[in-house]
Design an enzyme around this catalytic site. Structure first.
Site, PDB file in Angstrom:
ATOM      1  N   HIS A   1       1.347   7.723  -7.041  1.00  0.00           N
ATOM      2  CA  HIS A   1       0.759   8.939  -7.653  1.00  0.00           C
ATOM      3  C   HIS A   1       1.712   9.643  -8.708  1.00  0.00           C
ATOM      4  CE1 HIS A   1      -2.388  12.341  -7.252  1.00  0.00           C
ATOM      5  NE2 HIS A   1      -2.051  12.370  -8.751  1.00  0.00           N
TER       6      HIS A   1
ATOM      7  N   ASP B   1       0.994  -1.249  -0.023  1.00  0.00           N
ATOM      8  CA  ASP B   1       0.053  -0.068  -0.096  1.00  0.00           C
ATOM      9  C   ASP B   1       0.713   1.310  -0.074  1.00  0.00           C
ATOM     10  OD1 ASP B   1      -2.092   1.614   0.098  1.00  0.00           O
ATOM     11  OD2 ASP B   1      -2.365   1.729   2.472  1.00  0.00           O
TER      12      ASP B   1
ATOM     13  N   ARG C   1      -5.183  -1.455  13.993  1.00  0.00           N
ATOM     14  CA  ARG C   1      -4.999  -1.264  15.246  1.00  0.00           C
ATOM     15  C   ARG C   1      -5.736  -2.374  16.173  1.00  0.00           C
ATOM     16  NH1 ARG C   1      -4.640   5.189  14.665  1.00  0.00           N
ATOM     17  NH2 ARG C   1      -5.903   4.725  12.813  1.00  0.00           N
TER      18      ARG C   1
ATOM     19  N   LYS D   1       0.429   3.531  -2.532  1.00  0.00           N
ATOM     20  CA  LYS D   1      -0.436   4.674  -3.252  1.00  0.00           C
ATOM     21  C   LYS D   1       0.279   5.348  -4.253  1.00  0.00           C
ATOM     22  CE  LYS D   1      -3.362   5.015   0.978  1.00  0.00           C
ATOM     23  NZ  LYS D   1      -2.646   4.184   1.799  1.00  0.00           N
TER      24      LYS D   1
END
Length: 243
Positions: free
Chosen positions: A70, A66, A222, A68
């Site tokens: 861009h 993950d 969490r 991301k």
């Protein structure tokens, strides 16, 4: 590769290894019995480097990377090619990068996996981060479009570009699933067990509710990683999904 909904609750849960040092993440992954999927985010990846993906895969875990991505199309393509070559099976890209970048990323990821003998990955478009609230989105980014229509538009852009799924709040999952049937994947963070603290997530939902709404898999951090007994917390999530 199409990511299909699994009937096994353990396959439906991706545990986020956020906030952990590399040695903690590797030890935790062994500690939780039945764990199938883990998420490696920016903090762990920057600290541990790409080898953490290989180390987790050596523990027979499947990895959601993950980061991301861009950027411009060529840069996103290169990054996704490398990520797929590591063996990551889920890879995030920002839908806001646009169709050209999404197309390039998708093609490059498949090439990277094939050339390295790794599983074909599913790219996931990030639409609107679950930390955003509608009023703040309008106030800080001058985006007058509401969250729901913006998520819908970005998901459609991604699907048209050949992306295999998207990351969305569980609150948008039902509407997106109506527009995009499987095998389009819907991966939902913002999952909390009953009574758990919300933390910095603004749009949250329980595990069973999110799956009923149309999610393919759930990202849970969490509530499991900071529990007194992470294995018990993981099993509690699995039990909730069985009901």
């Amino acid at each position: 590769m199409a990511l299909l909904h699994s009937a096994n609750p353990a396959d439906q849960i991706i545990v986020a290894l956020d906030g952990m040092a590399p040695d903690q993440a590797l030890a935790f992954s062994v500690q939780v019995e039945g764990l199938r999927w883990v998420k490696v985010g920016l903090e762990l990846f920057v600290q541990a480097g790409p080898e953490v993906v290989a180390q987790l895969r050596e523990q027979d875990l499947r990895v959601f990377l993950d980061l991301k991505f861009h950027d411009i199309p060529a840069t996103m393509a290169g990054a996704c090619r490398r990520a797929a070559a590591l063996g990551a099976e889920l890879i995030t890209v920002h839908a806001c990068a646009g169709s050209e970048a999404l197309n390039a990323a998708q093609s490059a990821a498949m090439e990277g996996a094939q050339s390295s003998g790794q599983p074909s990955p599913t790219l996931l478009a990030v639409t609107v981060l679950t930390s955003w609230e509608e009023q703040r989105l309008q106030r800080e980014l001058a985006i007058s479009q509401g969250i729901a229509p913006r998520v819908s538009a970005l998901a459609q852009l991604s699907a048209t570009a050949g992306i295999g799924g998207c990351v969305c709040s569980p609150w948008e999952a039902a509407a997106l699933r109506a527009q995009h049937p499987e095998p389009f994947a819907l991966i939902t963070p913002g999952i909390r067990l009953k009574g758990a603290a919300v933390g910095d997530q603004a749009r949250v939902m329980g595990p069973a509710e999110a799956m009923t709404a149309g999610a393919t898999q759930l990202v849970i951090g969490r509530p499991i990683t900071r529990a007194n007994d992470p294995s018990a917390a993981f099993n509690a999530c699995c039990r909730e999904l069985r009901t």
